[in-house]
Design an enzyme around this catalytic site. Sequence first.
Site, PDB file in Angstrom:
ATOM      1  N   HIS A 121       0.835  -1.207   0.000  1.00 23.80           N
ATOM      2  CA  HIS A 121       0.000   0.000   0.000  1.00 23.80           C
ATOM      3  C   HIS A 121       0.866   1.252   0.000  1.00 23.80           C
ATOM      4  O   HIS A 121       1.925   1.290   0.627  1.00 23.80           O
ATOM      5  CB  HIS A 121      -0.936   0.004   1.211  1.00 23.80           C
ATOM      6  N   PRO A 122       0.388   2.294  -0.681  1.00 25.77           N
ATOM      7  CA  PRO A 122       1.135   3.550  -0.708  1.00 25.77           C
ATOM      8  C   PRO A 122       0.902   4.348   0.578  1.00 25.77           C
ATOM      9  O   PRO A 122      -0.079   4.133   1.288  1.00 25.77           O
ATOM     10  CB  PRO A 122       0.511   4.285  -1.898  1.00 25.77           C
ATOM     11  N   GLU A 179      -9.654   6.768  -4.033  1.00 29.91           N
ATOM     12  CA  GLU A 179      -9.911   6.713  -2.593  1.00 29.91           C
ATOM     13  C   GLU A 179      -9.280   7.903  -1.870  1.00 29.91           C
ATOM     14  O   GLU A 179      -9.928   8.543  -1.026  1.00 29.91           O
ATOM     15  CB  GLU A 179      -9.384   5.387  -2.030  1.00 29.91           C
ATOM     16  N   PHE A 204       1.260   3.319   6.958  1.00 33.65           N
ATOM     17  CA  PHE A 204      -0.045   3.488   7.597  1.00 33.65           C
ATOM     18  C   PHE A 204      -1.115   3.202   6.555  1.00 33.65           C
ATOM     19  O   PHE A 204      -1.100   3.774   5.467  1.00 33.65           O
ATOM     20  CB  PHE A 204      -0.166   4.934   8.097  1.00 33.65           C
ATOM     21  N   VAL A 255     -10.085   5.000   3.813  1.00 30.47           N
ATOM     22  CA  VAL A 255     -10.364   6.426   3.957  1.00 30.47           C
ATOM     23  C   VAL A 255     -11.780   6.817   3.554  1.00 30.47           C
ATOM     24  O   VAL A 255     -12.212   7.936   3.849  1.00 30.47           O
ATOM     25  CB  VAL A 255      -9.334   7.291   3.195  1.00 30.47           C
TER      26      VAL A 255
END
Length: 177
Positions: free
Chosen positions: A74-75, A94, A126, A130
């Site tokens: 994940h970015p 997102e 993290f 969202v």
Amino acid sequence: MSHNTLTPLPSQLDKSAFVTAYGEIYEHSPWVAELAWEQGLNTDHDSPAGLAKAMGEVLTDASAEQQLAVIRAHPDLAGKAAVAGELTDDSTREQAGAGLDQCSPEEMARFERLNDAYKEKFGFPFVMAVKGNDRYAILNAFETRLENDPAEERRTAVEQINRIARFRLEARAEANA
């Protein structure tokens, strides 16, 4: 088709077609879709909720190392990849939906500091579903979750990734309704 049905129907696909259709639900981790298919899909899995449950169980039951690989795929939220336009289409939508593309320079600096502190403590980015949150809620969650221990935070990140997957499946069903 209703918004409660996925297209193409997961239960009617062979493994290759299923992975092609649903392999990117989990960010750069098609193995989740492969294992879900191998465990058997039926008409209960043709809905976003049903497929999200099956795929979520694969990730939840995976080894800590496999979970960490998915988390690390994940970015960063509002990170360098977002600024450079290097996110997947799903991640771009997102993050924009949460207003992360509208951060002030001060907010971007705060995200960068929190991303760095979080990765230093936990060794992975993290991750937060969202949808339904704004950048203020996300920043608050960042600060709260920095207090977690590593095992608790890995479990939290997996839960958030499973939420992201469900939101992505729901969005696909809506788009094809």
